[in-house]
Design an enzyme around this catalytic site. Structure first.
Site, mmCIF file in Angstrom:
data_model
loop_
_atom_site.group_PDB
_atom_site.id
_atom_site.type_symbol
_atom_site.label_atom_id
_atom_site.label_comp_id
_atom_site.label_asym_id
_atom_site.label_seq_id
_atom_site.Cartn_x
_atom_site.Cartn_y
_atom_site.Cartn_z
ATOM 1 C CB ALA A 1 -0.936 0.000 1.200
ATOM 2 C CG ASP A 2 3.641 2.607 3.194
ATOM 3 O OD1 ASP A 2 2.834 3.533 3.299
ATOM 4 O OD2 ASP A 2 4.177 2.058 4.166
ATOM 5 C CG LEU A 3 6.460 -0.400 -1.646
ATOM 6 C CD1 LEU A 3 6.847 -1.849 -1.876
ATOM 7 C CD2 LEU A 3 7.691 0.487 -1.707
ATOM 8 N N GLY B 1 3.196 5.520 -3.319
ATOM 9 C CA GLY B 1 4.345 6.274 -3.814
ATOM 10 C C GLY B 1 4.385 6.330 -5.329
#
Length: 416
Positions: A189-191, A194
């Site tokens: 989810a972070d990647l 980004g």
């Protein structure tokens, strides 16, 4: 540590003021930096033994120094911060806030991942900075976005994988050993947030260049996770039925899963009926491809409970490499399941240059995972190792117009 590039990079001349930390924001700005943007990473000054991006201390493992001992640079931090310059600024102080506003005047992009409302308290929110600098592209990255009932909540990848449905479709079936929800092994989810933020920023810059106007980009981990449900989200919207966990199987394609061979495991990823027929030939059971229960993918999905055990028995009778060689020759998609040592030793991965050595002030060589972007005329350049905390404070401030005396006063005030 920097090297000149014979060809200007696509984002040469773009300046990014990066107040993000941990992963989603830094992943975005590393992508922009790889493409040539000048990314200025703003970090907390070192106070009482702590400071900088949280991930600097997220180890072990840490970078091994020339003396054979661990440095203070965690591998986690090193994986998301190359090609940037680091400055330290205390934005809790009025002098630090004024410094950031002065820097923003000469930047194209401002990115932050503070909780909703934090930047407004510092006078560094989108409304304030865009009123001062209409050409600025301002990107906020939060767990839940700038609006909605959850806007004030802190958002973490693990929780977002659960709230956003990913863990409901990841993991073995509940009725099988090891069943139950699982998170993905990396912070997807972070990647993905980004990466989506990178795309949105580039679109906003394109619009700015055409109109002269910047804009605010509101990125939320939950929004990204919901979008990432992709075909499974589409399945639910089409049927109203929530997909269940299927382990290593595919919801819509059969056979498309992990099978156990006589000496290990392999992936069989049959994507169409022709491939299934070729698999059946290799397996010595061509009649299965003509069976009306299995001839078409839709039939195989409906009858997976019958077909998969048959295939599992066939595949378990031969060793992995024999299967992989025969299936690759027959152009049937398949693959090994590699650990990371095998990944980085793989000849294809090596041929594609997916690791890069970089000089580092604390070590003879730092090896980083390369960018996957392969541009024919403006290839990614690896100009700077992930910076030390505050390594470029004086360099950047002098470049932006601060005199020696002004920098000394800021240090006296503990603003930098």
């Amino acid at each position: 540590m920097s090297t000149s590039s014979p060809t200007p990079l696509p984002l040469s001349g773009i300046r990014v003021l990066d107040l993000s930390r941990v992963l989603a924001g830094p992943w975005c700005t590393q992508t922009l930096a790889d493409l040539g943007a000048d990314v200025i990473k703003v970090e907390r000054p070192l106070r009482n033994g702590s400071g900088g991006d949280d991930t600097r201390g997220w180890g072990p493992p840490f970078l091994t120094g020339r003396d054979g001992e661990d440095t203070a640079e965690a591998a986690y931090y090193l994986g998301a911060n190359r090609n940037k310059r680091s400055i330290t600024v205390d934005i809790a102080q009025p002098e630090g806030q004024a410094l950031i506003r002065r820097l923003a005047a000469q930047c194209d992009v401002f990115i932050e991942n503070f909780k909703v409302g934090d930047m407004a308290r510092y006078g560094l929110d989108a409304a304030t900075l865009r009123a001062l600098y209409p050409r600025l592209v301002y990107c906020s990255v939060t767990g839940f976005g700038q609006t909605g009932p959850y806007a004030d909540r802190a958002g973490y990848d693990y929780a977002i994988q659960g709230i956003g449905g990913l863990m409901s479709v990841t993991g073995e079936r509940d009725d099988l050993p090891g069943g139950g929800p699982q998170k993905v092994g990396v912070a997807v989810a972070d990647l993905f947030t980004g990466m989506y933020a990178s795309v949105a920023i580039l679109a906003a810059l394109r619009h700015r260049d055409a109109t002269g106007q910047g804009q605010a980009v509101d990125m939320a981990l939950l929004d990204t996770q919901v979008a990432m449900l992709a075909n499974l989200g589409a399945n639910f919207l089409a049927t109203g039925v929530a997909p269940a966990r299927a382990g290593n199987a595919h919801q819509n394609i059969v056979p498309y899963q992990v099978f156990e061979t006589s000496d290990g495991h392999m992936i069989l990823a049959v994507g169409n009926d022709g491939q299934f027929a070729r698999f059946c030939e290799v397996a010595g059971r061509p009649e299965l491809a003509a069976d009306p229960r299995f001839a078409r993918n839709a039939d195989r999905v409906r009858h997976r409970a019958v077909l998969v055990p048959l295939l599992a028995e066939l595949i378990a009778a031969r060793p992995k490499q024999r299967w992989l060689s025969a299936l690759e020759a027959a152009k049937v998609p398949c693959g090994a399941i590699n650990d990371l040592a095998e990944v980085f030793a793989d000849p294809q991965v090596q041929s594609r240059g997916m690791t890069v050595p970089m000089p580092h002030p604390l070590a003879d060589t730092l090896r980083v995972v390369a960018s996957p972007m392969k541009l024919s005329d403006t290839p990614v350049q690896y100009r700077r190792a992930p910076p030390l905390l505050g390594e470029h404070t004086d360099e950047v401030l002098a470049e932006f117009g601060w005199s020696d005396a002004e920098r000394a006063e800021l240090r006296r005030q503990k603003a930098i």
